[in-house]
Every structure is written in structure tokens, then in C-alpha cells.
Design a protein around this motif. Structure first.
Motif, PDB file in Angstrom:
ATOM      1  N   GLY A  55      32.250 125.959  68.498  1.00  0.00           N
ATOM      2  CA  GLY A  55      31.784 127.015  69.394  1.00  0.00           C
ATOM      3  C   GLY A  55      32.796 127.393  70.465  1.00  0.00           C
ATOM      4  N   THR A  56      32.322 128.074  71.476  1.00  0.00           N
ATOM      5  CA  THR A  56      33.147 128.514  72.586  1.00  0.00           C
ATOM      6  C   THR A  56      33.201 127.417  73.637  1.00  0.00           C
ATOM      7  OG1 THR A  56      32.446 130.777  72.199  1.00  0.00           O
ATOM      8  CG2 THR A  56      33.427 130.301  74.340  1.00  0.00           C
ATOM      9  N   LYS A  57      34.366 127.215  74.199  1.00  0.00           N
ATOM     10  CA  LYS A  57      34.544 126.181  75.223  1.00  0.00           C
ATOM     11  C   LYS A  57      33.579 126.425  76.381  1.00  0.00           C
ATOM     12  CE  LYS A  57      38.140 124.020  77.953  1.00  0.00           C
ATOM     13  NZ  LYS A  57      39.564 123.982  78.217  1.00  0.00           N
ATOM     14  N   ASP A  58      32.884 125.367  76.780  1.00  0.00           N
ATOM     15  CA  ASP A  58      31.939 125.446  77.898  1.00  0.00           C
ATOM     16  C   ASP A  58      32.134 124.201  78.747  1.00  0.00           C
ATOM     17  OD1 ASP A  58      29.711 125.303  79.613  1.00  0.00           O
ATOM     18  OD2 ASP A  58      28.444 126.355  78.180  1.00  0.00           O
ATOM     19  N   GLU A  59      32.599 124.378  79.968  1.00  0.00           N
ATOM     20  CA  GLU A  59      32.895 123.255  80.861  1.00  0.00           C
ATOM     21  C   GLU A  59      31.649 122.443  81.213  1.00  0.00           C
ATOM     22  OE1 GLU A  59      35.905 122.249  81.571  1.00  0.00           O
ATOM     23  OE2 GLU A  59      36.835 123.953  80.570  1.00  0.00           O
ATOM     24  N   ASN A  60      30.455 122.990  80.984  1.00  0.00           N
ATOM     25  CA  ASN A  60      29.213 122.287  81.316  1.00  0.00           C
ATOM     26  C   ASN A  60      28.688 121.434  80.169  1.00  0.00           C
ATOM     27  OD1 ASN A  60      28.922 123.413  83.970  1.00  0.00           O
ATOM     28  ND2 ASN A  60      28.466 125.336  82.944  1.00  0.00           N
ATOM     29  N   LEU A  61      29.353 121.476  79.023  1.00  0.00           N
ATOM     30  CA  LEU A  61      28.902 120.720  77.858  1.00  0.00           C
ATOM     31  C   LEU A  61      29.860 119.574  77.561  1.00  0.00           C
ATOM     32  CD1 LEU A  61      27.884 123.644  75.494  1.00  0.00           C
ATOM     33  CD2 LEU A  61      26.420 122.286  77.009  1.00  0.00           C
ATOM     34  N   THR A  62      29.310 118.507  76.983  1.00  0.00           N
ATOM     35  CA  THR A  62      30.119 117.366  76.560  1.00  0.00           C
ATOM     36  C   THR A  62      30.196 117.380  75.047  1.00  0.00           C
ATOM     37  OG1 THR A  62      29.460 116.070  78.481  1.00  0.00           O
ATOM     38  CG2 THR A  62      30.321 114.851  76.599  1.00  0.00           C
ATOM     39  N   TYR A  63      31.404 117.248  74.518  1.00  0.00           N
ATOM     40  CA  TYR A  63      31.655 117.279  73.082  1.00  0.00           C
ATOM     41  C   TYR A  63      32.098 115.894  72.630  1.00  0.00           C
ATOM     42  CZ  TYR A  63      31.710 122.300  73.920  1.00  0.00           C
ATOM     43  OH  TYR A  63      31.374 123.575  74.293  1.00  0.00           O
ATOM     44  N   LEU A  64      31.397 115.334  71.654  1.00  0.00           N
ATOM     45  CA  LEU A  64      31.739 114.034  71.088  1.00  0.00           C
ATOM     46  C   LEU A  64      32.076 114.244  69.616  1.00  0.00           C
ATOM     47  CD1 LEU A  64      31.945 110.961  70.947  1.00  0.00           C
ATOM     48  CD2 LEU A  64      29.464 110.889  70.647  1.00  0.00           C
ATOM     49  N   TRP A  65      33.345 114.035  69.261  1.00  0.00           N
ATOM     50  CA  TRP A  65      33.798 114.226  67.891  1.00  0.00           C
ATOM     51  C   TRP A  65      33.658 112.919  67.122  1.00  0.00           C
ATOM     52  CZ3 TRP A  65      34.678 118.829  65.834  1.00  0.00           C
ATOM     53  CH2 TRP A  65      34.858 119.900  66.714  1.00  0.00           C
ATOM     54  N   LEU A  66      33.031 113.016  65.940  1.00  0.00           N
ATOM     55  CA  LEU A  66      32.773 111.853  65.097  1.00  0.00           C
ATOM     56  C   LEU A  66      33.359 112.072  63.712  1.00  0.00           C
ATOM     57  CD1 LEU A  66      29.032 111.652  66.084  1.00  0.00           C
ATOM     58  CD2 LEU A  66      30.783 110.054  66.838  1.00  0.00           C
ATOM     59  N   TYR A  67      33.714 110.973  63.036  1.00  0.00           N
ATOM     60  CA  TYR A  67      34.210 111.071  61.667  1.00  0.00           C
ATOM     61  C   TYR A  67      33.718 109.869  60.878  1.00  0.00           C
ATOM     62  CZ  TYR A  67      37.578 107.269  62.099  1.00  0.00           C
ATOM     63  OH  TYR A  67      38.145 106.034  62.245  1.00  0.00           O
ATOM     64  N   LYS A  68      33.755 110.016  59.570  1.00  0.00           N
ATOM     65  CA  LYS A  68      33.556 108.874  58.682  1.00  0.00           C
ATOM     66  C   LYS A  68      34.480 109.055  57.493  1.00  0.00           C
ATOM     67  CE  LYS A  68      29.252 110.567  56.579  1.00  0.00           C
ATOM     68  NZ  LYS A  68      27.874 110.181  56.257  1.00  0.00           N
TER      69      LYS A  68
END
Length: 124
Positions: A55-68
């Protein structure tokens, strides 16, 4: 914070209907919306860099990237949770072929949504 009325319209006639599809966004308690954040599969040559954007960068949101490492694998952190960091990058190595990725997006009010799962296809 009760579940007996709709938090948006106040309607007290609530019933279970079709399940909501994720990750079509959500409306946290402060009623701001979080846009759709769909990822697309990545096809990258060995040694190339790949970039995933939720999505669009939002300074109020936290993004947690996960992989398997495979469809049967366990989800692990690709990057530490970060406010406003809606992108992650990596180098495509042969051993990463078939890795799956998703992003968990949250706000300060406890609302969470996950993107779809995509696959990294590393070519020679």
C-alpha cells in the motif's frame, strides 16, 4: 467497546453474514481507513534485488514483514516491525527460490490486517 452495536452506525441489529475478505483494509477505532495492500509475486534473477510494497506509506501504521521458506514452513520475521516502513527489499539468491512473503499492518488502536501471501521466484 461492546459488540452489541455497530461501531460506525450504532445499529443494534447485528447478525453474522458472509465472512469479510481480507486484506481489503479495515477501519480502526478512530474511523480512518487503511487502504488495500495487495502484494504481487516476484520473479527475479539470481543476484537481483526485489522490493515488496504494501500500500501507500503511512507514518501512523506499523508494518511487520514476514516470510517462510516453503508453503509448509513457519512464518518468521523478515524485518523488525517499523512505523511507516511499507517497503522491504532483499537479494534474490537461489536458496530463496519459493520463499513466501506477507505483511502484517497494524495501527495504534490494535487493528490488524494482513496482505495476501506472495511467492519469490528466483530464476537463473
Amino acid at each position: 467497546d461492546g459488540y452489541d452495536t455497530c461501531p460506525f452506525c450504532g445499529n443494534s441489529s447485528l447478525s453474522n453474514m458472509l465472512p469479510m475478505l481480507r486484506p481489503w483494509g479495515f477501519a480502526p477505532r478512530n474511523a480512518t481507513s487503511i487502504e488495500t495492500a495487495q502484494l504481487t509475486d516476484q520473479n527475479v534473477a539470481v543476484g537481483g534485488e526485489f522490493t515488496l510494497t504494501a500500500g501507500t506509506k503511512d507514518e501512523n501504521l506499523t508494518y511487520l514483514w514476514l516470510y517462510k521458506k516453503s508453503a509448509e514452513g513457519r512464518w518468521m520475521y523478515w524485518a523488525n516491525p517499523a512505523k511507516g516502513l511499507n517497503e522491504t527489499t532483499g537479494i534474490a539468491t537461489a536458496s530463496r527460490n519459493g520463499y513466501q512473503f506477507k505483511c502484517r499492518i497494524s495501527d495504534d488502536f490494535g487493528s490488524v490486517v494482513e496482505t495476501n501471501v506472495i511467492t519469490l521466484n528466483v530464476t537463473k
